[in-house]
Design a protein around this motif. Structure first.
Motif, PDB file in Angstrom:
ATOM      1  N   LYS B   3       0.908  -1.227   0.044  1.00  0.00           N
ATOM      2  CA  LYS B   3       0.124   0.007  -0.053  1.00  0.00           C
ATOM      3  C   LYS B   3       0.882   1.211   0.026  1.00  0.00           C
ATOM      4  O   LYS B   3       0.406   2.385  -0.553  1.00  0.00           O
ATOM      5  CB  LYS B   3      -0.730  -0.010   1.185  1.00  0.00           C
ATOM      6  N   PRO B   6       2.146   3.299  -4.004  1.00  0.00           N
ATOM      7  CA  PRO B   6       1.575   4.426  -4.684  1.00  0.00           C
ATOM      8  C   PRO B   6       1.968   5.747  -3.913  1.00  0.00           C
ATOM      9  O   PRO B   6       2.113   6.606  -4.556  1.00  0.00           O
ATOM     10  CB  PRO B   6       0.106   4.221  -4.669  1.00  0.00           C
ATOM     11  N   ILE B   7       2.003   5.748  -2.682  1.00  0.00           N
ATOM     12  CA  ILE B   7       2.465   7.051  -1.930  1.00  0.00           C
ATOM     13  C   ILE B   7       3.805   7.223  -2.374  1.00  0.00           C
ATOM     14  O   ILE B   7       4.109   8.812  -2.762  1.00  0.00           O
ATOM     15  CB  ILE B   7       2.200   6.929  -0.409  1.00  0.00           C
ATOM     16  N   LEU B  10       3.789   8.948  -5.721  1.00  0.00           N
ATOM     17  CA  LEU B  10       3.115  10.323  -5.674  1.00  0.00           C
ATOM     18  C   LEU B  10       4.112  11.114  -5.258  1.00  0.00           C
ATOM     19  O   LEU B  10       4.190  12.214  -5.932  1.00  0.00           O
ATOM     20  CB  LEU B  10       2.033  10.237  -4.723  1.00  0.00           C
ATOM     21  N   LEU B  11       4.894  10.800  -4.175  1.00  0.00           N
ATOM     22  CA  LEU B  11       5.657  11.696  -3.609  1.00  0.00           C
ATOM     23  C   LEU B  11       6.784  12.041  -4.573  1.00  0.00           C
ATOM     24  O   LEU B  11       7.339  13.218  -4.692  1.00  0.00           O
ATOM     25  CB  LEU B  11       6.412  11.385  -2.238  1.00  0.00           C
ATOM     26  N   LEU B  15       8.009  15.802  -6.018  1.00  0.00           N
ATOM     27  CA  LEU B  15       9.381  16.345  -5.921  1.00  0.00           C
ATOM     28  C   LEU B  15       9.931  16.848  -7.223  1.00  0.00           C
ATOM     29  O   LEU B  15      10.541  17.922  -7.318  1.00  0.00           O
ATOM     30  CB  LEU B  15      10.429  15.410  -5.005  1.00  0.00           C
ATOM     31  N   LEU B  18       8.238  19.933  -8.541  1.00  0.00           N
ATOM     32  CA  LEU B  18       8.858  21.101  -7.942  1.00  0.00           C
ATOM     33  C   LEU B  18      10.358  21.477  -8.274  1.00  0.00           C
ATOM     34  O   LEU B  18      10.446  22.785  -8.484  1.00  0.00           O
ATOM     35  CB  LEU B  18       8.633  20.735  -6.413  1.00  0.00           C
ATOM     36  N   SER B  19      10.952  20.392  -8.478  1.00  0.00           N
ATOM     37  CA  SER B  19      12.488  20.763  -8.764  1.00  0.00           C
ATOM     38  C   SER B  19      12.458  21.275 -10.008  1.00  0.00           C
ATOM     39  O   SER B  19      13.399  22.172 -10.446  1.00  0.00           O
ATOM     40  CB  SER B  19      13.326  19.483  -8.716  1.00  0.00           C
ATOM     41  N   ALA B  22      11.803  25.041 -10.056  1.00  0.00           N
ATOM     42  CA  ALA B  22      12.739  25.456  -9.395  1.00  0.00           C
ATOM     43  C   ALA B  22      13.886  26.008 -10.451  1.00  0.00           C
ATOM     44  O   ALA B  22      14.388  27.069 -10.402  1.00  0.00           O
ATOM     45  CB  ALA B  22      13.324  24.910  -8.288  1.00  0.00           C
ATOM     46  N   LYS B  94       6.001  38.849   4.068  1.00  0.00           N
ATOM     47  CA  LYS B  94       6.474  37.338   4.130  1.00  0.00           C
ATOM     48  C   LYS B  94       6.507  37.172   2.638  1.00  0.00           C
ATOM     49  O   LYS B  94       7.533  36.371   2.234  1.00  0.00           O
ATOM     50  CB  LYS B  94       4.889  36.688   4.319  1.00  0.00           C
ATOM     51  N   ILE B  97      10.423  38.922  -0.612  1.00  0.00           N
ATOM     52  CA  ILE B  97      11.624  38.237  -0.983  1.00  0.00           C
ATOM     53  C   ILE B  97      11.219  37.262  -1.910  1.00  0.00           C
ATOM     54  O   ILE B  97      11.999  37.241  -3.270  1.00  0.00           O
ATOM     55  CB  ILE B  97      12.357  37.659   0.054  1.00  0.00           C
ATOM     56  N   PRO B  98      10.290  36.291  -1.719  1.00  0.00           N
ATOM     57  CA  PRO B  98       9.954  35.311  -2.984  1.00  0.00           C
ATOM     58  C   PRO B  98       9.522  35.855  -4.246  1.00  0.00           C
ATOM     59  O   PRO B  98      10.143  35.350  -5.308  1.00  0.00           O
ATOM     60  CB  PRO B  98       8.885  34.569  -2.136  1.00  0.00           C
ATOM     61  N   LYS B 160       4.236  38.655  10.567  1.00  0.00           N
ATOM     62  CA  LYS B 160       5.040  37.430  10.331  1.00  0.00           C
ATOM     63  C   LYS B 160       6.368  38.139   9.308  1.00  0.00           C
ATOM     64  O   LYS B 160       5.849  39.106   8.459  1.00  0.00           O
ATOM     65  CB  LYS B 160       4.238  36.651   9.361  1.00  0.00           C
TER      66      LYS B 160
ATOM     67  N   PHE C 183      11.332  27.958  -0.606  1.00  0.00           N
ATOM     68  CA  PHE C 183      10.855  26.814  -1.507  1.00  0.00           C
ATOM     69  C   PHE C 183      11.095  25.519  -0.686  1.00  0.00           C
ATOM     70  O   PHE C 183       9.962  24.870  -0.642  1.00  0.00           O
ATOM     71  CB  PHE C 183      12.181  26.899  -2.419  1.00  0.00           C
ATOM     72  N   LEU C 198      -2.863  11.533   3.775  1.00  0.00           N
ATOM     73  CA  LEU C 198      -2.525  10.347   3.221  1.00  0.00           C
ATOM     74  C   LEU C 198      -3.134   9.413   3.933  1.00  0.00           C
ATOM     75  O   LEU C 198      -3.755   8.558   3.331  1.00  0.00           O
ATOM     76  CB  LEU C 198      -1.463  10.076   2.475  1.00  0.00           C
TER      77      LEU C 198
END
Lengths: 253, 277, 212
Positions: B3, B6-7, B10-11, B15, B18-19, B22, B94, B97-98, B160, C183, C198
């Motif tokens: 099980k 699949p997780i 997915l992760l 990633l 996202l990379s 970037a 907040k 800067i981004p 913040k 990021f 999950l």
């Protein structure tokens, strides 16, 4: 003055001039009907005639507009009457069984006695098993309703009603949703209950059952009681023309 | 275990996306900001829109007004020429800067203190406003300065991503610091009794107090908060142009005029201190 | 990414714990309150219908952020001061309960009328029938949409970040704005949310299969 009082005590169910309207539709017209203790009364009539409505007013599933209805000495016209008190003593068996889908057969039977009557668990289970045996589905005690045939479901439903130790039982077309080969199993159980002296009001199309078991036959059409007759008299020669027509149609089938 | 598979997939996919994102970001920021703004004749500024006197959204006109805005407009003209267009993008402490790093804005003029930490990721112009951190409290409060806050059970409200949140933890380590989204929310929280004092730079607090007479600034400044204009690292050309514009403005009196325009009437505000370089 | 976690694991863990705690509390109470209002809507009393309707429409149609801010800054001005965690959790509970009420009501109405009739004819009260017969069946129908509500609830707990509730999002914001490593910080925060959502998602699916 003594005689009328005794007579009253004899009556389990008594309609006095009961009228019911759904908005403008006149569903029950001036119903006068008395069912004595231990009596078996069969209600027949074409579909839409009001026979279901009639039987469902007895335990308060339907209300009525005018008149008086006494069930087990409770007055249903009185808004203060606790319907649950009546329902404790008057069980009902439905066309579509209405078993609790989320409970096993045994739980179906034990739930209401546990919650409503606070019956001792051990006693409750013993009675439930005894009832299941008497209706012939003891082997299905741990099954869920969806695993049963229609005939088995209906016999469980009857056992469920009996578990409350009712004074009267109402049957609303108990065999109409069953396959033909299952009908007799259910009718046999009902006959057995009748011979044990239960007060019964049965809406049905099973004329054989009516002829054999019923003390009286009520013929109803358009919300009106057209005949209220001893069963043997009724089946020999119905007085009303509509009853004659109805009978001849039913018997042809 | 079956099980989990699949997780994990997915992760992994997450990633990867996202990379990739970037990487593409890197490129956009490596462009020369000065050349880009000259080509479009537009300099895009990140400014505050919730800060009275520096950058506050005027609801009626739908434009942002304040000292930072006027400064930005003036500098734009001096960098791009008389017809240069200044575009203002609303930022918070907040997000600024981004947004700069992503290339959404060319420069930040948004009450931003020059700190060594920040200098590691952005380049700052010379100081254009010498602020200092202070406290805003309800009139009648027992709090007179930052030392009074350094007790258990004291709660300070900050914003913040601001240096003031970090600073107040240093000066009043026993106090609990709650960081809210912006000055408006921090002040609303103060009014609701969620804290004993609100802290940020004096200029901003004076702006709040000027609209809310039941509150006042106490204790003077307990830090130096020199405001600078931030550009992304390696945008030296743009930074030099901005520094030149700042120096010119101080020389020809434009700077003093703008300072007077926004802070001249604020009670208790020291114009001299603010204009220190 | 690993660096962000190694350097700030204490703050992140605190945030994770608060997010988890807020989610568990809000999940429990929104389920109870939502079910209660769902029952209101199927009871034959007009007044309760209206009460239920108003409650559901109010809390379903106001942004969660507004509800959270209301409890954080408005309620204290008139009644009692609620800290950010409490205010946010109350807001999240009420907001979610409105959606759960709608979901559960649909589930109750999907249960065959005969079930209630059978139970009433058997002598049970309305509430006994509801509790033992109708609700267990209704919940079986609504597990998939309820699962969605629960996952939304966990994600929506980030409302705490806006009322200084020290949840995962708040800590993420704080770390990002001091380290400027937005990021990696938000990736770590996102993964921590996934660690809650999950398994929840898988558990709801398991429940759906088991009860089907």
């Amino acid at each position: 003055m003594i005689a009328p009082k005794e007579e009253k005590e004899m009556a389990m169910i008594e309609f006095k001039n009961v009228e019911k309207y759904y908005d403008k539709f006149h569903a029950l017209k001036n119903i006068n009907l008395k069912v004595d203790k231990g009596e078996v009364v069969v209600v027949i009539g074409p579909s839409g005639s009001g026979k279901s409505t009639l039987i469902r007013t007895i335990n308060g599933l339907e209300d009525f507009t005018e008149g008086q209805l006494l069930v087990n000495d409770y007055d249903l016209a009185d808004s203060k009457t606790d319907l649950n008190q009546i329902r404790k003593d008057v069980g009902m068996v439905f066309q579509h069984f209405n078993l609790y889908d989320n409970k096993t057969v045994l739980e179906n039977i034990m739930l209401a006695p546990k919650l409503v009557l606070k019956r001792d668990p051990k006693e409750n289970k013993e009675l439930a098993m005894r009832l299941l045996k008497s209706v012939g589905v003891a082997d299905k005690a741990e099954s869920y309703p969806r695993q049963l045939s229609g005939g088995q479901k209906q016999r469980v439903a009857i056992a469920r009603s009996l578990a409350m130790k009712p004074k009267a039982l109402l049957f609303d077309e108990p065999t109409s949703a069953l396959d033909p080969e299952m009908i007799d199993d259910v009718l046999n159980v009902m006959k057995k209950i009748a011979t044990e002296g239960m007060t019964m009001v049965v809406v049905t199309h099973e004329m054989g059952f009516a002829r054999e078991v019923a003390d009286r036959v009520i013929f109803i059409d358009n919300g009106e009681i057209l005949e209220d007759e001893k069963a043997d008299v009724f089946f020999k020669a119905p007085k009303e023309k509509r009853a004659q027509q109805f009978l001849s149609k039913i018997i042809k089938h | 275990m079956r099980k989990l598979k699949p997780i994990l997939i997915l992760l992994g996919m997450l990633l990867l996306t996202l990379s990739l994102g970037a990487c593409s970001n890197e490129k956009s920021t490596q462009q020369n900001a000065l050349k880009r703004s000259q080509a479009s004749n537009t300099l895009t500024w990140g400014v505050k829109a919730d800060t009275r006197l520096f950058g506050l959204m005027d609801i009626k006109s739908g434009t942002i007004k304040g000292f930072d805005i006027d400064m930005g407009k003036e500098i734009t003209k001096r960098v791009l020429g008389k017809k240069g267009h200044a575009k203002f993008v609303q930022v918070t402490s907040k997000t600024r800067i981004p947004l700069l790093k992503n290339g959404n804005i060319d420069a930040i003029i948004a009450t931003m203190t020059i700190t060594p930490d920040r200098e590691k990721i952005v380049d700052f112009s010379n100081v254009y406003f010498a602020a200092g951190q202070s406290l805003l409290v309800k009139r009648g409060s027992s709090i007179k300065n930052v030392r009074d806050l350094n007790k258990d059970g004291m709660t300070v409200l900050a914003v913040k991503g601001s240096t003031s949140a970090v600073n107040v933890k240093k000066y009043a380590p026993k106090a609990k610091v709650l960081e809210l989204e912006d000055y408006a929310q921090a002040f609303t929280a103060l009014k609701s009794g969620q804290g004993d004092a609100m802290t940020t730079d004096n200029g901003i607090l004076f702006g709040v107090a000027s609209e809310n007479p039941a509150y006042h600034v106490v204790g003077g400044t307990f830090t130096n908060e020199p405001y600078g204009i931030a550009v992304d690292k390696n945008q030296t050309q743009l930074k030099n142009k901005i520094d030149k514009a700042l120096a010119d403005m101080r020389k020809d009196g434009t700077y003093q005029r703008l300072l007077q325009k926004w802070f001249g009437n604020v009670a208790g505000f020291d114009l001299k201190e603010a204009s220190q370089q | 990414m690993i660096n962000v976690f190694m350097q700030h694991w204490q703050e992140l863990l605190l945030g994770f714990g608060n997010t988890l705690l807020c989610s568990v509390i809000a999940l429990f109470f929104s389920l109870v309150i939502g079910s209660a209002f769902a029952i209101f809507e199927v009871l034959p009393y007009k007044v309760l219908h209206i009460v239920g309707r108003v409650y559901i429409e109010v809390f379903r149609n106001i942004p969660l952020l507004v509800i959270g801010m209301f409890f954080y800054v408005v309620v204290p001005q008139f009644f009692v001061t609620l800290d950010g965690f409490t205010a946010g959790t109350i807001g999240l509970t009420l907001y979610t309960s409105a959606f759960i009420a709608e979901t559960v009501r649909a589930g109750i109405q999907a249960v065959d009328d005969g079930q209630m009739e059978g139970a009433r004819a058997n002598g049970m009260t309305f509430m006994q029938a509801m509790w033992h017969i109708i609700l267990p069946q209704a919940f079986r129908y609504v597990i998939p949409p309820l699962g969605n509500q629960f996952i939304n609830l966990v994600k929506n707990s980030s409302v705490l970040a806006f009322v200084a509730g020290f949840d995962l999002m708040y800590q993420g914001d704080a770390i990002a704005s001091t380290t400027f490593d937005t990021f990696n910080t938000y990736i770590v925060v996102g993964i921590l949310y996934l660690i809650i959502t999950l398994p929840l998602s898988y558990y709801m699916r398991y429940l759906e299969k088991k009860l089907a």
